[in-house]
Design an enzyme around this catalytic site. Structure first.
Site, mmCIF file in Angstrom:
data_model
loop_
_atom_site.group_PDB
_atom_site.id
_atom_site.type_symbol
_atom_site.label_atom_id
_atom_site.label_comp_id
_atom_site.label_asym_id
_atom_site.label_seq_id
_atom_site.Cartn_x
_atom_site.Cartn_y
_atom_site.Cartn_z
ATOM 1 N N HIS A 22 0.589 -0.668 0.833
ATOM 2 C CA HIS A 22 0.238 -0.070 -0.060
ATOM 3 C C HIS A 22 0.966 1.202 -0.247
ATOM 4 O O HIS A 22 1.714 1.629 0.949
ATOM 5 C CB HIS A 22 -0.661 -0.246 1.218
ATOM 6 C CG HIS A 22 -1.869 1.101 1.045
ATOM 7 N ND1 HIS A 22 -1.629 1.759 2.650
ATOM 8 C CD2 HIS A 22 -2.732 1.678 0.844
ATOM 9 C CE1 HIS A 22 -2.552 2.368 2.615
ATOM 10 N NE2 HIS A 22 -3.342 2.863 0.949
ATOM 11 N N SER A 23 1.127 2.108 -1.555
ATOM 12 C CA SER A 23 0.949 3.390 -0.481
ATOM 13 C C SER A 23 2.678 3.574 -1.381
ATOM 14 O O SER A 23 3.190 2.931 -2.224
ATOM 15 C CB SER A 23 0.766 4.463 0.305
ATOM 16 O OG SER A 23 1.264 5.630 0.257
ATOM 17 N N TYR A 24 3.428 3.780 -0.053
ATOM 18 C CA TYR A 24 5.179 3.671 -0.049
ATOM 19 C C TYR A 24 5.388 3.196 -0.177
ATOM 20 O O TYR A 24 6.549 2.483 -0.866
ATOM 21 C CB TYR A 24 4.949 4.616 1.057
ATOM 22 C CG TYR A 24 6.842 3.583 1.738
ATOM 23 C CD1 TYR A 24 7.688 4.216 1.223
ATOM 24 C CD2 TYR A 24 7.132 3.073 2.186
ATOM 25 C CE1 TYR A 24 9.173 3.788 1.278
ATOM 26 C CE2 TYR A 24 8.483 2.352 3.212
ATOM 27 C CZ TYR A 24 9.144 2.792 2.191
ATOM 28 O OH TYR A 24 10.223 2.929 2.643
#
Length: 240
Positions: free
Chosen positions: A76-78
């Protein structure tokens, strides 16, 4: 049975998957959702030396320790940077990469390259008294909210998970020099409610393994594991 390894993004902990994990397990699958070094119970380990390489080592170490194979690796994300680097190191153990509203890097890119707005966070951290702490993103008016979460009770819960991000995580580049990584199938799940300035770099129409891009959308904010756990779980179960 499929093994899902869920990797949280910047500032968060593995607790963010609390609503998703039981839904996948109820379908008969194994789920691991570790907290990376420097967050949650290990927040005391956070410091200027903690970077992307630290978090890649966290995940590769877990895969080796648990002798995991055919893993559906969700970032998720980073953590899109994290799972890309993990796959580069252990391509024979990863069955699929899932980029969940995530950064999708090319070889040699850092978080700032993938999402240029990140450079402003890096500059502020370097100019701060600590020189390495990147505070969590601020809460914005709906529909952006706090990482896309707008329900007051959910925001209060989310705040208990958040801590500062070491700036080195956003500066270190990924290394994607293993040709075997290109053969791993990819799935992209995009959350469509975005604050201004967080435009996503388009996913190439053809993935590295030569197949058409697989892109799914969720009409919610960034932290979809909190806002739409059922819908997210249904998508992930399609990959089992």
């Amino acid at each position: 049975m499929t093994t899902y390894l869920l990797v949280h993004g910047a500032w968060h902990t593995g607790e963010c998957w609390t609503r998703v994990t039981p839904l996948l397990e109820a379908a008969g699958h194994r789920v691991l959702a570790p907290t990376l070094t420097g967050y949650g119970d290990t927040v005391h380990l956070a410091g200027p030396e903690v970077g992307l390489d630290t978090h890649v080592a966290d995940v590769t170490g877990l895969i080796r320790a648990e002798d995991l194979t055919d893993v559906v690796l969700v970032g998720h994300s980073y953590a899109g940077l994290v799972i890309s680097s993990v796959a580069n190191e252990l391509p024979d153990r990863v069955a699929r990469l899932v980029y969940l509203d995530a950064m999708v890097p090319e070889d040699g890119e850092s978080a700032a390259d993938v999402l240029p707005v990140t450079q402003g966070l890096i500059d502020l951290a370097l100019a701060s008294e600590s020189g390495w702490r990147v505070p969590p993103m601020p809460e914005l008016p709906p529909p952006a909210g706090l990482f896309g979460v707008t329900d007051p009770d959910d925001i209060a819960w989310l705040r208990t998970m958040l801590s500062d991000q070491p700036v080195r995580c956003l500066q270190q580049p990924v290394r994607l020099d293993n040709p075997a990584t290109r053969a791993i199938p990819r799935t992209h799940i995009h959350c469509t409610v975005k604050p201004e300035g967080f435009a996503r770099r388009p996913v190439p129409a053809v993935q590295p393994n030569g197949t058409p891009a697989e892109i799914w959308e969720l009409p919610t904010g960034h932290d979809c594991m909190i806002t739409t756990p059922v819908e997210l779980s249904e998508l992930l179960l399609k990959l089992a």
